[in-house]
Design a protein around this motif. Structure first.
Motif, mmCIF file in Angstrom:
data_model
loop_
_atom_site.group_PDB
_atom_site.id
_atom_site.type_symbol
_atom_site.label_atom_id
_atom_site.label_comp_id
_atom_site.label_asym_id
_atom_site.label_seq_id
_atom_site.Cartn_x
_atom_site.Cartn_y
_atom_site.Cartn_z
ATOM 1 N N LEU A 69 159.346 57.277 28.534
ATOM 2 C CA LEU A 69 160.238 56.569 29.425
ATOM 3 C C LEU A 69 159.812 55.376 29.942
ATOM 4 C CD1 LEU A 69 163.506 56.590 30.251
ATOM 5 C CD2 LEU A 69 162.418 57.990 32.256
ATOM 6 N N LEU A 70 160.110 54.078 29.596
ATOM 7 C CA LEU A 70 159.493 52.792 29.979
ATOM 8 C C LEU A 70 160.429 52.374 30.904
ATOM 9 C CD1 LEU A 70 156.885 51.264 29.588
ATOM 10 C CD2 LEU A 70 158.375 49.563 28.276
ATOM 11 N N ILE A 71 160.123 52.351 32.296
ATOM 12 C CA ILE A 71 161.191 51.843 33.416
ATOM 13 C C ILE A 71 160.600 50.752 34.076
ATOM 14 C CG2 ILE A 71 162.165 54.167 33.628
ATOM 15 C CD1 ILE A 71 160.413 54.500 36.085
ATOM 16 N N GLN A 72 161.504 50.293 34.734
ATOM 17 C CA GLN A 72 161.253 48.896 35.849
ATOM 18 C C GLN A 72 160.173 49.333 36.840
ATOM 19 O OE1 GLN A 72 164.304 48.128 38.008
ATOM 20 N NE2 GLN A 72 163.502 46.016 38.825
ATOM 21 N N HIS A 73 159.204 48.453 36.989
ATOM 22 C CA HIS A 73 158.257 48.631 38.314
ATOM 23 C C HIS A 73 159.041 48.276 39.471
ATOM 24 C CE1 HIS A 73 154.858 47.727 41.080
ATOM 25 N NE2 HIS A 73 154.433 48.996 40.656
ATOM 26 N N LEU A 74 158.988 49.086 40.505
ATOM 27 C CA LEU A 74 159.683 48.476 41.738
ATOM 28 C C LEU A 74 158.652 48.226 42.747
ATOM 29 C CD1 LEU A 74 162.271 51.447 41.852
ATOM 30 C CD2 LEU A 74 162.530 49.009 40.886
ATOM 31 N N PRO A 75 158.847 47.176 43.327
ATOM 32 C CA PRO A 75 157.918 46.492 44.338
ATOM 33 C C PRO A 75 158.365 47.498 45.681
ATOM 34 C CG PRO A 75 159.876 45.070 44.153
ATOM 35 C CD PRO A 75 160.212 46.009 43.330
ATOM 36 N N GLY A 76 157.125 47.435 46.494
ATOM 37 C CA GLY A 76 157.205 48.116 47.776
ATOM 38 C C GLY A 76 156.212 49.264 48.118
ATOM 39 N N LEU A 77 156.033 49.704 49.088
ATOM 40 C CA LEU A 77 155.520 50.932 49.451
ATOM 41 C C LEU A 77 156.258 52.207 49.536
ATOM 42 C CD1 LEU A 77 153.387 49.333 52.576
ATOM 43 C CD2 LEU A 77 152.680 49.578 50.098
ATOM 44 N N THR A 78 155.562 53.263 49.415
ATOM 45 C CA THR A 78 156.229 54.669 49.184
ATOM 46 C C THR A 78 156.482 54.850 50.823
ATOM 47 O OG1 THR A 78 154.181 56.079 49.540
ATOM 48 C CG2 THR A 78 154.979 55.465 47.400
ATOM 49 N N PHE A 79 157.216 55.628 51.208
ATOM 50 C CA PHE A 79 157.609 56.043 52.546
ATOM 51 C C PHE A 79 156.310 56.733 53.008
ATOM 52 C CE2 PHE A 79 159.574 57.835 56.346
ATOM 53 C CZ PHE A 79 160.372 56.943 56.555
ATOM 54 N N GLU A 80 155.496 57.497 52.289
ATOM 55 C CA GLU A 80 154.232 58.127 52.734
ATOM 56 C C GLU A 80 153.347 56.912 53.116
ATOM 57 O OE1 GLU A 80 150.817 60.690 50.798
ATOM 58 O OE2 GLU A 80 152.564 60.676 49.652
ATOM 59 N N GLN A 81 153.244 55.954 52.375
ATOM 60 C CA GLN A 81 152.101 55.030 52.646
ATOM 61 C C GLN A 81 152.767 54.439 54.260
ATOM 62 O OE1 GLN A 81 152.844 52.656 48.901
ATOM 63 N NE2 GLN A 81 150.723 53.328 48.391
ATOM 64 N N ILE A 82 153.804 54.080 54.075
ATOM 65 C CA ILE A 82 154.249 53.597 55.429
ATOM 66 C C ILE A 82 154.046 54.306 56.736
ATOM 67 C CG2 ILE A 82 156.421 52.787 56.618
ATOM 68 C CD1 ILE A 82 157.497 51.854 54.001
ATOM 69 N N VAL A 83 154.298 55.830 56.559
ATOM 70 C CA VAL A 83 154.154 56.727 57.642
ATOM 71 C C VAL A 83 152.547 56.628 57.825
ATOM 72 C CG1 VAL A 83 153.938 59.165 58.456
ATOM 73 C CG2 VAL A 83 156.083 57.959 57.423
ATOM 74 N N MET A 84 151.685 56.721 57.042
ATOM 75 C CA MET A 84 150.026 56.863 57.220
ATOM 76 C C MET A 84 149.451 55.642 57.377
ATOM 77 S SD MET A 84 149.782 60.232 56.730
ATOM 78 C CE MET A 84 148.245 60.364 56.094
ATOM 79 N N THR A 85 150.040 54.324 57.013
ATOM 80 C CA THR A 85 149.437 53.323 57.421
ATOM 81 C C THR A 85 149.904 52.082 58.089
ATOM 82 O OG1 THR A 85 149.909 52.492 55.164
ATOM 83 C CG2 THR A 85 147.908 53.862 55.392
ATOM 84 N N GLU A 86 151.178 51.898 57.889
ATOM 85 C CA GLU A 86 151.633 50.710 58.365
ATOM 86 C C GLU A 86 152.087 50.763 59.793
ATOM 87 O OE1 GLU A 86 152.555 47.907 56.217
ATOM 88 O OE2 GLU A 86 151.042 49.182 55.344
ATOM 89 N N SER A 87 152.406 49.489 60.461
ATOM 90 C CA SER A 87 152.717 49.536 61.809
ATOM 91 C C SER A 87 153.990 50.158 62.212
ATOM 92 C CB SER A 87 152.848 47.882 62.250
ATOM 93 O OG SER A 87 153.918 47.396 61.632
ATOM 94 N N ALA A 88 154.177 50.475 63.541
ATOM 95 C CA ALA A 88 155.233 51.093 63.903
ATOM 96 C C ALA A 88 156.570 50.207 63.698
ATOM 97 C CB ALA A 88 155.129 51.384 65.660
ATOM 98 N N PRO A 89 156.517 48.995 63.871
ATOM 99 C CA PRO A 89 157.733 48.185 63.717
ATOM 100 C C PRO A 89 158.166 48.210 62.111
ATOM 101 C CG PRO A 89 156.374 46.955 64.791
ATOM 102 C CD PRO A 89 155.667 48.025 64.455
ATOM 103 N N ALA A 90 157.170 48.338 61.249
ATOM 104 C CA ALA A 90 157.444 48.457 59.628
ATOM 105 C C ALA A 90 157.833 49.798 59.352
ATOM 106 C CB ALA A 90 156.031 48.428 59.017
ATOM 107 N N LEU A 91 157.250 50.826 60.312
ATOM 108 C CA LEU A 91 158.044 52.157 60.117
ATOM 109 C C LEU A 91 159.367 52.295 60.697
ATOM 110 C CD1 LEU A 91 157.800 55.139 59.287
ATOM 111 C CD2 LEU A 91 156.589 55.451 61.607
ATOM 112 N N LYS A 92 159.731 51.514 61.646
ATOM 113 C CA LYS A 92 161.068 51.710 62.169
ATOM 114 C C LYS A 92 162.134 50.923 61.217
ATOM 115 C CE LYS A 92 163.677 50.200 66.371
ATOM 116 N NZ LYS A 92 163.365 49.663 67.749
ATOM 117 N N LYS A 93 161.698 49.830 60.719
ATOM 118 C CA LYS A 93 162.666 49.155 59.742
ATOM 119 C C LYS A 93 162.903 49.857 58.505
ATOM 120 C CE LYS A 93 161.261 44.430 61.174
ATOM 121 N NZ LYS A 93 160.527 43.245 60.518
#
Length: 540
Positions: free
Chosen positions: A296-320
């Motif tokens: 199954l060849l599917i479109q690659h979606l941009p962005g970070l997983t929610f796991e990556q956001i929780v673990m590494t991103e800033s508090a404002p980014a997590l809130k958004k």
């Protein structure tokens, strides 16, 4: 894949010896000699010495870290080739030992067995002519030996049965034919090792053919760059595809290959999502079948997983991202809501996976005990009691859910402020509490031991719980909390089969046990007032 000269030379000696063994066995079947020579048996130890030498050289050269040599996967492949060749020699010796007895009693179907050995020799000749330069086309030809030997083996079995030979005749011939067929498996191993080394991916022949078929349509024969992104527990592979004409090596598509049944279901579910809520799921670029596997060849979606956001991103980014997730779920639930009642059958799900939990954590299994007049029910008994309660409180409506709402299946594109879903093969019209409980527990499972991170995770879970509780209240979902307790109990317990950390797994299992006890003791009156103690459950 080109073997270094010292390894290549030993590999050639090994191929020559194995070819000699296979040729002698073929000649024995063709000539009708009473016994083959004993030279084959005597030289088997020499073959194992060469194999061991090749393994040692691979390790030595790899550890030297010299430039312009093969990577680790290629050295692994050379070792696998040597091991498989030595295995063919072993199988030849097994055939000799059994054929001596069978030949004396006139039980060998020599012409059939000789024909199978000619096929084995053809595979060995392909390897020999490569002269250490293993490419994909050669690997495919070597792999093709195995199905032909399997076909010959099946034909021999059918002929023996039709001619109604004695059991002794059948057993003698089947044993030898089976060993020769296993030589085909060894040749298949060699071909697959070469494929894996050339592509830099762990692939068997079916996965490679599925991958090649899928990429042909996308790139019109261009040599795409492929990298492994993940291997799922169900045996599917997830690979990133990059356009070789682009300089940035950006992934433009994702190829999932695995069992046809699962990928067919995922394709159907993605198409439903794109029909119901366009843009939330990736687009399907192609779907190809090969035997019982599919790609199954599917479109690659941009962005970070929610796991990556929780673990590494800033508090404002997590809130958004959390705000975007809640906004998306409200829209999906509103658009797909059906007034038909439904049950997620959390206890049925839990009971079905309990065996796997006990296989990893056998000490979790315990019977009911009575202590100081108080009875503590076994986990299985609590499941049965909670199941009866669950039957009384189905969800008053259903929505279209993700079905596997782990935080690594949710993407957030910070530039576009869009939420996207991936890995959708379990999507269906169901109780929304299924997704809520999985999301909450998948946050808890994150391996973060420092206090600030645990506080952050607890904040995400508490915020999401309050959001879900508000939606339930607006929808007059009176027994939302009861079903949430059941869903959390299910997810806490079943998740432990993927966790080897004894302390973390025990803590999750005890949380499940506690929730089941609470639910099992509910009455119709207390069920309306019941609240899940979220802060206490997700503390630590």
């Amino acid at each position: 894949m080109q073997a270094p000269i010292p390894i290549d030379e030993n590999l050639r000696f090994l191929i020559i010896e194995v070819r000699s063994h296979a040729t002698e066995l073929k000649s024995f079947f063709e000539s009708g000699a009473q016994t083959p020579t004993t030279q084959m048996m005597d030289r088997n130890h020499y073959i194992y010495s060469i194999k061991a030498r090749i393994h040692g050289m691979c390790l030595e050269v790899f550890q030297s870290r010299k430039k312009n040599i093969l990577d680790g996967r290629s050295f692994w492949a050379l070792g696998a080739v040597a091991t498989a060749l030595a295995r063919i020699s072993d199988l030849c010796c097994d055939c000799v030992r059994h054929a001596r007895r069978a030949r004396k009693s006139g039980h060998c179907r020599c012409s059939d067995l000789a024909a199978m050995m000619r096929e084995v020799l053809h595979g060995i000749a392909l390897i020999e002519t490569a002269e250490g330069r293993f490419d994909l086309e050669l690997a495919m030809e070597v792999c093709g030996t195995q199905p032909r030997l399997a076909r010959d083996h099946k034909r021999l079995v059918n002929r023996l049965i039709k001619r109604k030979k004695s059991n002794t005749v059948i057993i003698d011939n089947l044993y030898i034919a089976q060993k020769i067929e296993e030589m085909g498996e060894s040749l298949l191993t060699i071909g697959e090792a070469v494929i894996s080394a050339n592509l830099g991916l762990d692939l068997d022949i079916d996965r490679y053919q599925t991958l090649r078929s899928s990429l042909e349509k996308m790139h019109n024969g261009a040599q795409a760059t492929i990298e492994t992104l993940a291997e799922t527990r169900s045996g599917s592979g997830v690979s990133g595809i990059s356009d070789p004409d682009n300089d940035d090596d950006q992934i433009i598509a994702v190829l999932k290959d695995g069992k046809k049944r699962k990928l067919k279901a995922e394709r159907q579910k993605v198409e439903v999502w794109n029909g119901v809520f366009p843009g939330l799921a990736p687009k399907i670029l192609s779907y190809r079948k090969h035997g019982d596997r599919a790609g199954l060849l599917i479109q690659h979606l941009p962005g970070l997983t929610f796991e990556q956001i929780v673990m590494t991103e800033s508090a404002p980014a997590l809130k958004k991202s959390l705000a975007g997730l809640k906004r998306t779920l409200k829209a999906v639930w509103a658009k797909t809501k059906s007034e038909q009642t439904v049950s997620a059958r959390f206890m049925e799900q839990l009971h079905g996976r309990l065996k796997d939990v006990y296989a990893v954590h056998h000490d979790f299994r315990s019977g009911s005990v009575v202590y100081n007049g108080l009875r503590a029910e076994s986990f299985e008994r609590l499941i049965e009691q909670a199941r009866k309660v669950e039957e009384s409180y189905p969800a008053p409506f259903s929505v279209y859910i993700h079905g596997d709402f782990n935080i690594d299946n949710i993407l957030f594109d910070q530039a576009e402020k869009d939420i996207r879903f991936i890995d959708l093969h379990r999507s269906c019209q169901m109780d929304y509490v299924q997704d809520i409980s999985v999301f909450m527990v998948s946050n808890y499972r994150l391996q973060g031991l420092d206090e600030p991170l645990r506080l952050r995770i607890r904040g995400v879970v508490t915020d999401f719980y309050q959001f879900a509780r508000t939606q339930a209240k607006r929808a007059d979902d009176t027994f939302f909390e009861v079903r949430l307790a059941l869903g959390l109990a299910r997810s806490f317990a079943t998740s432990t089969r993927f966790i080897l950390d004894r302390q973390q797994a025990a803590g999750m299992f005890m949380r499940s046990h506690y929730l089941l006890e609470r639910v099992a003791n509910l009455t119709p009156k207390s069920a309306k007032r019941f609240r899940v103690p979220v802060r206490e459950l997700f503390n630590g």
